[in-house]
Design a protein around this motif. Structure first.
Motif, PDB file in Angstrom:
ATOM      1  N   ASP A   1       0.847  -1.236   0.080  1.00  0.00           N
ATOM      2  CA  ASP A   1      -0.175  -0.083   0.034  1.00  0.00           C
ATOM      3  C   ASP A   1       0.959   1.117   0.244  1.00  0.00           C
ATOM      4  O   ASP A   1       2.040   1.376   0.545  1.00  0.00           O
ATOM      5  N   LEU A   2       0.521   2.087  -0.607  1.00  0.00           N
ATOM      6  CA  LEU A   2       1.139   3.535  -0.713  1.00  0.00           C
ATOM      7  C   LEU A   2       0.296   4.604  -0.227  1.00  0.00           C
ATOM      8  O   LEU A   2      -0.690   4.713  -0.638  1.00  0.00           O
ATOM      9  N   GLU A   3       0.973   5.542   0.636  1.00  0.00           N
ATOM     10  CA  GLU A   3       0.333   6.713   0.785  1.00  0.00           C
ATOM     11  C   GLU A   3       1.063   7.750   0.001  1.00  0.00           C
ATOM     12  O   GLU A   3       2.192   7.791  -0.089  1.00  0.00           O
TER      13      GLU A   3
ATOM     14  N   HIS B   1      -5.476   4.215   6.073  1.00  0.00           N
ATOM     15  CA  HIS B   1      -4.801   5.423   5.665  1.00  0.00           C
ATOM     16  C   HIS B   1      -3.402   5.627   6.070  1.00  0.00           C
ATOM     17  O   HIS B   1      -2.633   6.719   5.849  1.00  0.00           O
ATOM     18  N   SER B   2      -2.692   4.612   7.042  1.00  0.00           N
ATOM     19  CA  SER B   2      -1.315   4.540   6.931  1.00  0.00           C
ATOM     20  C   SER B   2      -0.979   3.291   6.207  1.00  0.00           C
ATOM     21  O   SER B   2      -2.058   2.339   6.146  1.00  0.00           O
TER      22      SER B   2
END
Ligand code: DCM
Ligand code: MG
Ligand code: MG
Length: 243
Positions: free
Chosen positions: A34-36, A198-199
């Motif tokens: 996952d990427l923020e 959303h981390s």
């Protein structure tokens, strides 16, 4: 210029030729990622945080449902924060808790060759063939990561598998009126709220647990339907950095 774009990469995943009988891939390791970022695709976002959990298929073979969500014991994990060198949108800053200020204050370097070396080293130590897994990965994470790699003049092996759990679960978990957003899938399977949404790491934990709820089916689906990294169009192409 534009020639490179149209010549090297298909513009959208929809334009790719449909391969009726792609070779079955017996993926050995699934790398949940996952990427923020600083914003959404129309913002041409930059990467601010990435997380990868690498899990061998041996640890994905039994479905754990019903029961409490439980991660496999053996996981290689990588979480890095990077200076995106672009302003966050208000919404991205609000939901991620990341900001230009806190990343700068914590002296995070930008997405440079050092990050790439760590990322490649992490992937190289996993038993292949590898399949990257991300929720809405084809629409967001894979194209964005490829754009960031392109910027520093590198790439991943083109045969690396790419599984998007969004279309996969739309096909495998049909239920009227159901939402396929990652948090909604987690509530659907486990009847509780995901943690640290959303981390990058929180979302990877949620993704891995959602995958575990349907692991045998998803691994079979991946063997037939995973795309390859080489056919992922970068989200955008900007001038390569010169350092
Ligand atoms: N994002 C955004 N606005 C939203 C949802 C996401 O700007 N409403 C951007 C910032 C996030 C990135 O997308 O860091 C990845 O989203 P997610 O946290 O769902 O993985
Ligand atoms: Mg995400
Ligand atoms: Mg996320």
């Amino acid at each position: 210029g534009g020639d490179i774009f149209t010549h090297d990469f298909p513009k959208t995943t929809q334009q790719l030729p449909h391969l009726g009988c792609a070779p079955l891939q017996d993926f050995q390791t699934f790398v949940f990622l996952d990427l923020e970022t600083t914003g959404l695709p129309h913002d041409q976002p930059r990467l601010a945080e990435l997380c990868l959990f690498a899990v061998h298929r041996r640890s994905l073979q039994c479905s754990l449902l019903p029961g409490t969500p439980q991660l496999p014991r053996i996981i290689d994990k990588l979480t890095l924060c990077v200076d995106p060198q672009k302003p966050f949108t208000l919404e991205a800053e609000r939901i991620t808790g990341l900001s230009n200020r806190n990343l700068e204050e914590n002296c995070k370097a930008d997405f440079n060759r050092g990050v790439v070396d760590i990322l490649k080293g992490f992937l190289q130590r996993q038993m292949g063939p590898i399949c990257l897994v991300a929720h809405n990965g084809l629409g967001f994470d894979f194209p964005l990561l490829r754009a960031e790699l392109w910027r520093v003049d590198t790439d991943l092996p083109p045969s690396t598998g790419c599984l998007d759990t969004l279309p996969a679960l739309k096909e495998l978990e049909r239920s009227p009126g159901m939402s396929y957003q990652l948090g909604a899938l987690f509530r659907h399977f486990y009847g509780r709220e995901p943690v640290r949404a959303h981390s990058a790491e929180g979302d990877v934990v949620t993704l891995l647990l959602v995958f575990l709820a349907k692991a045998p089916e998803l691994m079979t689906w991946a063997a037939r339907n995973a795309r390859s990294w080489g056919e992922i169009p970068p989200m955008y192409l900007r001038s390569r950095s010169r350092n």
